[in-house]
Design a protein around this motif. Structure first.
Motif, PDB file in Angstrom:
ATOM      1  N   TYR A  77       0.829  -1.205   0.000  1.00 56.15           N
ATOM      2  CA  TYR A  77       0.000   0.000   0.000  1.00 56.15           C
ATOM      3  C   TYR A  77       0.868   1.263   0.000  1.00 56.15           C
ATOM      4  O   TYR A  77       1.767   1.420   0.829  1.00 56.15           O
ATOM      5  CB  TYR A  77      -0.907   0.017   1.227  1.00 56.15           C
ATOM      6  CG  TYR A  77      -2.076  -0.931   1.151  1.00 56.15           C
ATOM      7  CD1 TYR A  77      -3.182  -0.645   0.357  1.00 56.15           C
ATOM      8  CD2 TYR A  77      -2.083  -2.109   1.887  1.00 56.15           C
ATOM      9  CE1 TYR A  77      -4.259  -1.508   0.292  1.00 56.15           C
ATOM     10  CE2 TYR A  77      -3.159  -2.986   1.835  1.00 56.15           C
ATOM     11  CZ  TYR A  77      -4.246  -2.679   1.033  1.00 56.15           C
ATOM     12  OH  TYR A  77      -5.307  -3.550   0.973  1.00 56.15           O
TER      13      TYR A  77
ATOM     14  N   LEU B 278     -10.465  -1.484  -4.752  1.00 59.47           N
ATOM     15  CA  LEU B 278      -9.551  -0.361  -4.929  1.00 59.47           C
ATOM     16  C   LEU B 278      -9.766   0.256  -6.302  1.00 59.47           C
ATOM     17  O   LEU B 278     -10.218  -0.410  -7.233  1.00 59.47           O
ATOM     18  CB  LEU B 278      -8.097  -0.841  -4.799  1.00 59.47           C
ATOM     19  CG  LEU B 278      -7.723  -1.538  -3.488  1.00 59.47           C
ATOM     20  CD1 LEU B 278      -6.255  -1.953  -3.508  1.00 59.47           C
ATOM     21  CD2 LEU B 278      -7.991  -0.627  -2.298  1.00 59.47           C
TER      22      LEU B 278
ATOM     23  N   ASN C 179      -0.478   7.849  -0.449  1.00 57.59           N
ATOM     24  CA  ASN C 179      -1.433   6.772  -0.190  1.00 57.59           C
ATOM     25  C   ASN C 179      -1.749   5.943  -1.432  1.00 57.59           C
ATOM     26  O   ASN C 179      -2.639   5.090  -1.402  1.00 57.59           O
ATOM     27  CB  ASN C 179      -2.736   7.340   0.382  1.00 57.59           C
ATOM     28  CG  ASN C 179      -2.525   7.983   1.742  1.00 57.59           C
ATOM     29  OD1 ASN C 179      -1.773   7.468   2.567  1.00 57.59           O
ATOM     30  ND2 ASN C 179      -3.180   9.114   1.979  1.00 57.59           N
ATOM     31  N   ILE C 180      -1.034   6.196  -2.510  1.00 55.38           N
ATOM     32  CA  ILE C 180      -1.318   5.530  -3.776  1.00 55.38           C
ATOM     33  C   ILE C 180      -0.167   4.601  -4.161  1.00 55.38           C
ATOM     34  O   ILE C 180       0.993   4.996  -4.153  1.00 55.38           O
ATOM     35  CB  ILE C 180      -1.556   6.554  -4.901  1.00 55.38           C
ATOM     36  CG1 ILE C 180      -2.756   7.446  -4.555  1.00 55.38           C
ATOM     37  CG2 ILE C 180      -1.775   5.853  -6.239  1.00 55.38           C
ATOM     38  CD1 ILE C 180      -2.996   8.570  -5.550  1.00 55.38           C
TER      39      ILE C 180
ATOM     40  N   GLU D 248      -9.909   9.587  -6.843  1.00 56.72           N
ATOM     41  CA  GLU D 248      -9.665   8.811  -5.616  1.00 56.72           C
ATOM     42  C   GLU D 248      -8.974   7.479  -5.926  1.00 56.72           C
ATOM     43  O   GLU D 248      -9.345   6.413  -5.437  1.00 56.72           O
ATOM     44  CB  GLU D 248     -10.980   8.573  -4.861  1.00 56.72           C
ATOM     45  CG  GLU D 248     -11.642   9.872  -4.406  1.00 56.72           C
ATOM     46  CD  GLU D 248     -12.905   9.636  -3.603  1.00 56.72           C
ATOM     47  OE1 GLU D 248     -13.385   8.482  -3.545  1.00 56.72           O
ATOM     48  OE2 GLU D 248     -13.414  10.602  -3.003  1.00 56.72           O
TER      49      GLU D 248
ATOM     50  N   ASN E  66      -6.385   4.460  -5.997  1.00 51.76           N
ATOM     51  CA  ASN E  66      -5.587   3.730  -5.005  1.00 51.76           C
ATOM     52  C   ASN E  66      -4.361   3.078  -5.619  1.00 51.76           C
ATOM     53  O   ASN E  66      -3.355   2.850  -4.936  1.00 51.76           O
ATOM     54  CB  ASN E  66      -6.421   2.629  -4.343  1.00 51.76           C
ATOM     55  CG  ASN E  66      -7.694   3.134  -3.728  1.00 51.76           C
ATOM     56  OD1 ASN E  66      -8.786   2.835  -4.219  1.00 51.76           O
ATOM     57  ND2 ASN E  66      -7.576   3.906  -2.666  1.00 51.76           N
TER      58      ASN E  66
END
Length: 238
Positions: free
Chosen positions: A19, A89, A169-170, A144, A146
């Motif tokens: 992650y 995701l 966060n990606i 948004e 991921n």
């Protein structure tokens, strides 16, 4: 470069999904290019290898590579897309041409019906153009995202991935020519040839221009990796 690889060496596992990590592949050509321009990839979290020859050399020089992991449907791509799909995701895809992307998207949705592809962008842009990079980042944030899959070809995709390191966060993963290869065949590298470490046979047949690149880059790789290994030993003894 040897020290960099030792620190960044990575093995993908669904049980430890990376992650927020930025992950690139290195092959002989990109190794040779970035060894003197390591600042262009200095913020990368992990490095993966899918070529048997470079993996063999790294093992000779004491770097433990568990096994070959290539990003295609016979290896890493399938468990990766399954994880993205099962965990809902959002996926953003960058690379190849617009037509290649459309075909790739249809292929992915057919194989992984629950996969949520929130955006795509072709790979034909200048990675040194900050306005373009910032506009792409804006789309990624707005959707948004991921997970970003980057298939722009060697050097460009690694530089681009390094530019994404502020998106903490990606997860970003490079995939070489996987997007465009999928349009030619979803089974571009048959599993039996991968098991026998004969992916190069398929590439030589389907992409003859690679033969010249191999003849040029492999001897250089042996030379430069030897030099880098010697230098890493000298650094450790100082």
């Amino acid at each position: 470069m040897i020290t960099f690889i030792k620190e960044k060496n990575f093995y993908f596992s669904e049980n430890a999904f990376p992650y927020g990590k930025k992950i690139i592949y290195l092959n002989p050509e990109t190794y040779i290019y970035f060894r003197k321009k390591i600042h262009l990839i200095k913020n990368i979290d992990h490095v993966v290898f899918d070529g048997f020859f470079i993996i063999y050399l790294l093992r000779v020089f004491g770097i433990k590579i568990r096994e070959q992991q290539s990003f295609d449907f016979s290896s890493l791509a399938t468990p990766c897309f399954e994880f993205i799909s099962n965990n809902r995701l959002n996926l953003f895809i960058i690379g190849a041409t617009d037509d290649d992307l459309d075909y790739f998207k249809k292929t992915l949705i057919h194989r992984f019906p629950k996969l949520n592809i929130v955006g795509m962008h072709n790979g034909y842009f200048d990675v040194s153009n900050l306005d373009t990079i910032n506009n792409i980042k804006k789309k990624i944030i707005e959707t948004e995202t991921n997970f970003i899959l980057v298939g722009m070809g060697g050097i460009k995709q690694e530089i681009f991935t390094n530019q994404m390191t502020d998106l903490t966060n990606i997860t970003v993963f490079t995939c070489g020519a996987f997007i465009s290869q999928t349009r030619k065949s979803t089974n571009y590298f048959p599993k039996i040839l991968k098991t026998l470490h004969l992916r190069w046979v398929i590439r030589f047949i389907r992409e003859p221009k690679i033969i010249r690149r191999v003849i040029s880059s492999y001897p250089q790789l042996i030379l430069f990796m030897t030099i880098d290994w010697i230098n890493s030993k000298k650094t450790r003894t100082i």
